[in-house]
Design a protein around this motif. Sequence first.
Motif, PDB file in Angstrom:
ATOM      1  N   GLY A 191       0.820  -1.207   0.000  1.00  0.00           N
ATOM      2  CA  GLY A 191       0.000   0.000   0.000  1.00  0.00           C
ATOM      3  C   GLY A 191       0.852   1.253   0.000  1.00  0.00           C
ATOM      4  O   GLY A 191       1.925   1.285   0.597  1.00  0.00           O
ATOM      5  N   GLY A 192       0.376   2.290  -0.692  1.00  0.00           N
ATOM      6  CA  GLY A 192       1.147   3.516  -0.831  1.00  0.00           C
ATOM      7  C   GLY A 192       2.096   3.487  -2.004  1.00  0.00           C
ATOM      8  O   GLY A 192       2.793   4.472  -2.284  1.00  0.00           O
ATOM      9  N   GLY A 193       2.140   2.359  -2.717  1.00  0.00           N
ATOM     10  CA  GLY A 193       3.071   2.203  -3.823  1.00  0.00           C
ATOM     11  C   GLY A 193       2.818   3.148  -4.976  1.00  0.00           C
ATOM     12  O   GLY A 193       3.755   3.547  -5.678  1.00  0.00           O
ATOM     13  N   SER A 194       1.574   3.527  -5.192  1.00  0.00           N
ATOM     14  CA  SER A 194       1.255   4.405  -6.313  1.00  0.00           C
ATOM     15  C   SER A 194       1.920   5.770  -6.143  1.00  0.00           C
ATOM     16  O   SER A 194       2.527   6.304  -7.081  1.00  0.00           O
ATOM     17  N   ALA A 195       1.834   6.353  -4.941  1.00  0.00           N
ATOM     18  CA  ALA A 195       2.438   7.664  -4.697  1.00  0.00           C
ATOM     19  C   ALA A 195       3.956   7.603  -4.734  1.00  0.00           C
ATOM     20  O   ALA A 195       4.617   8.610  -5.021  1.00  0.00           O
ATOM     21  N   LEU A 196       4.518   6.430  -4.452  1.00  0.00           N
ATOM     22  CA  LEU A 196       5.971   6.272  -4.413  1.00  0.00           C
ATOM     23  C   LEU A 196       6.558   5.878  -5.765  1.00  0.00           C
ATOM     24  O   LEU A 196       7.766   5.668  -5.865  1.00  0.00           O
ATOM     25  N   LEU A 197       5.719   5.777  -6.793  1.00  0.00           N
ATOM     26  CA  LEU A 197       6.193   5.382  -8.124  1.00  0.00           C
ATOM     27  C   LEU A 197       5.640   6.324  -9.195  1.00  0.00           C
ATOM     28  O   LEU A 197       5.048   5.882 -10.174  1.00  0.00           O
ATOM     29  N   PRO A 198       5.826   7.628  -9.035  1.00  0.00           N
ATOM     30  CA  PRO A 198       5.301   8.565 -10.035  1.00  0.00           C
ATOM     31  C   PRO A 198       6.294   8.746 -11.183  1.00  0.00           C
ATOM     32  O   PRO A 198       7.436   9.133 -10.959  1.00  0.00           O
ATOM     33  N   ALA A 199       5.865   8.467 -12.402  1.00  0.00           N
ATOM     34  CA  ALA A 199       6.736   8.644 -13.568  1.00  0.00           C
ATOM     35  C   ALA A 199       5.873   9.030 -14.764  1.00  0.00           C
ATOM     36  O   ALA A 199       5.588   8.197 -15.628  1.00  0.00           O
ATOM     37  N   VAL A 238       9.700 -11.709 -14.406  1.00  0.00           N
ATOM     38  CA  VAL A 238       9.317 -10.820 -13.317  1.00  0.00           C
ATOM     39  C   VAL A 238       8.448 -11.582 -12.319  1.00  0.00           C
ATOM     40  O   VAL A 238       7.473 -12.231 -12.712  1.00  0.00           O
ATOM     41  N   VAL A 239       8.820 -11.501 -11.048  1.00  0.00           N
ATOM     42  CA  VAL A 239       8.003 -12.061  -9.968  1.00  0.00           C
ATOM     43  C   VAL A 239       7.597 -10.907  -9.068  1.00  0.00           C
ATOM     44  O   VAL A 239       8.448 -10.231  -8.483  1.00  0.00           O
ATOM     45  N   SER A 240       6.320 -10.651  -8.967  1.00  0.00           N
ATOM     46  CA  SER A 240       5.790  -9.534  -8.191  1.00  0.00           C
ATOM     47  C   SER A 240       5.137 -10.061  -6.918  1.00  0.00           C
ATOM     48  O   SER A 240       4.181 -10.849  -6.983  1.00  0.00           O
ATOM     49  N   LEU A 241       5.666  -9.654  -5.772  1.00  0.00           N
ATOM     50  CA  LEU A 241       5.150 -10.074  -4.467  1.00  0.00           C
ATOM     51  C   LEU A 241       4.386  -8.905  -3.861  1.00  0.00           C
ATOM     52  O   LEU A 241       4.965  -7.846  -3.606  1.00  0.00           O
ATOM     53  N   ILE A 242       3.097  -9.095  -3.612  1.00  0.00           N
ATOM     54  CA  ILE A 242       2.193  -7.984  -3.325  1.00  0.00           C
ATOM     55  C   ILE A 242       1.547  -8.129  -1.948  1.00  0.00           C
ATOM     56  O   ILE A 242       0.962  -9.173  -1.637  1.00  0.00           O
ATOM     57  N   LEU A 243       1.668  -7.077  -1.144  1.00  0.00           N
ATOM     58  CA  LEU A 243       0.907  -6.977   0.107  1.00  0.00           C
ATOM     59  C   LEU A 243      -0.290  -6.085  -0.187  1.00  0.00           C
ATOM     60  O   LEU A 243      -0.147  -4.885  -0.396  1.00  0.00           O
ATOM     61  N   SER A 244      -1.468  -6.671  -0.225  1.00  0.00           N
ATOM     62  CA  SER A 244      -2.667  -5.956  -0.670  1.00  0.00           C
ATOM     63  C   SER A 244      -3.233  -5.050   0.410  1.00  0.00           C
ATOM     64  O   SER A 244      -3.344  -5.439   1.573  1.00  0.00           O
ATOM     65  N   ASP A 245      -3.626  -3.836   0.001  1.00  0.00           N
ATOM     66  CA  ASP A 245      -4.354  -2.922   0.886  1.00  0.00           C
ATOM     67  C   ASP A 245      -5.702  -2.565   0.285  1.00  0.00           C
ATOM     68  O   ASP A 245      -6.324  -1.589   0.679  1.00  0.00           O
ATOM     69  N   VAL A 246      -6.156  -3.373  -0.681  1.00  0.00           N
ATOM     70  CA  VAL A 246      -7.406  -3.102  -1.387  1.00  0.00           C
ATOM     71  C   VAL A 246      -8.366  -4.273  -1.171  1.00  0.00           C
ATOM     72  O   VAL A 246      -7.974  -5.433  -1.313  1.00  0.00           O
ATOM     73  N   VAL A 247      -9.605  -3.960  -0.837  1.00  0.00           N
ATOM     74  CA  VAL A 247     -10.606  -5.002  -0.627  1.00  0.00           C
ATOM     75  C   VAL A 247     -10.766  -5.843  -1.886  1.00  0.00           C
ATOM     76  O   VAL A 247     -10.922  -5.313  -2.986  1.00  0.00           O
ATOM     77  N   GLY A 248     -10.705  -7.157  -1.739  1.00  0.00           N
ATOM     78  CA  GLY A 248     -10.831  -8.067  -2.868  1.00  0.00           C
ATOM     79  C   GLY A 248      -9.519  -8.394  -3.544  1.00  0.00           C
ATOM     80  O   GLY A 248      -9.462  -9.266  -4.411  1.00  0.00           O
ATOM     81  N   ASP A 249      -8.435  -7.692  -3.209  1.00  0.00           N
ATOM     82  CA  ASP A 249      -7.091  -7.941  -3.727  1.00  0.00           C
ATOM     83  C   ASP A 249      -6.977  -7.900  -5.253  1.00  0.00           C
ATOM     84  O   ASP A 249      -6.331  -8.763  -5.856  1.00  0.00           O
TER      85      ASP A 249
END
Length: 367
Positions: A177-185, A236-247
């Motif tokens: 969570g918070g990844g969107s704000a930390l990856l602005p390009a 690519v292997v993406s390991l995700i900690l979900s902060d969104v309902v329903g993942d």
Amino acid sequence: MAAALQVLRHLARAPSGPLLLRGPLARLASSMALAEQARQLFESAVGAVLPGPMLQRALSLDPDSGELKVRDRSFQLRQNLYLVGFGKAVLGMAAAAEELLGQHLVQGVISVPKGIRAAMEHSGKQEMLLKPHSRIQVFEGAEDNLPDRDALRAALAIRQLAEGLTADDLLLVLISGGGSALLPAPIPPVTLEEKQTLTKLLAARGATIQELNTIRKALSQLKGGGLAQAAYPAQVVSLILSDVVGDPVEVIASGPTVASIHSVQDCLHILNRYGLRAALPRSVKTVLARADSDPHGPHTCGHVLNVILGSNALALAEAQRQAEALGYRAVVLSTAVQGWGTPAVHGADRHQCHGRPLPVPASAVMM
């Protein structure tokens, strides 16, 4: 936790001896016991989604063969492993990953909230910190969870690492969570400020998070599968900690390793709906027009394995298990309860502030 947990005492769990305390004193002792048990359930739920245990459940490394197993998939490591990450929990995730992967990790770049390392040091959480001489470069930014120039520098460093990979390489992507704000390009010529302004205008007019993400992806180099595309042809292997309902993996951090299913026409429809199409900056119009005329169409992410490491459902399952161990019959009512509400009230036992019910997150209500 984004769900409610219903806990009922087993009737057979009645005390066998005489009740020594009666009246107000008995009720006070009972409430203290319940408060301690509630804290225990909460801590067990949080413990289930801590970075170390999550990584260990999902990853295993054979030190002799150098074979990395991610759930039911295997990858051969031979000085070809790289790591990137972005999100509020990624510092701890990266520390756990480096501890597990050791010398197989060649290089890493992560983007984390400003001040998080100092906060971890102050609270004594050494397990959440990278070791001295780590091969992972840390950028701190996105103060107050808002994209900024520091986060932009981190995103560009992540893109540069990804673009330098080959078909023999493996990229491990850590997302929370918070990844969107930390990856602005933003895609040039769109600037960070222009993208922020457009997002704020949409939010002010009532756009949903799904609509906001659709616009963000269309204007981003890395969101909506852009990071996966930059890393191609590497695995690519993406390991995700979900902060969104329903993942939904396409929504978490705006889906940097998930191909976007939205078109330019979807973006224009959203902009029309909120009366913003005519007021778009020239740069935004340029990017949307360029995407609309792209003969290659939307890209795919067949070289990506997306894995949900942790979520509210996992935390709730652990809380349920602990409640049952305490002698309760526990039922997870839902993993999709959101918003604010007032807990169920019995008699005069009600949370109040100056005679008014306190707002309590619906997800925190235990009945």
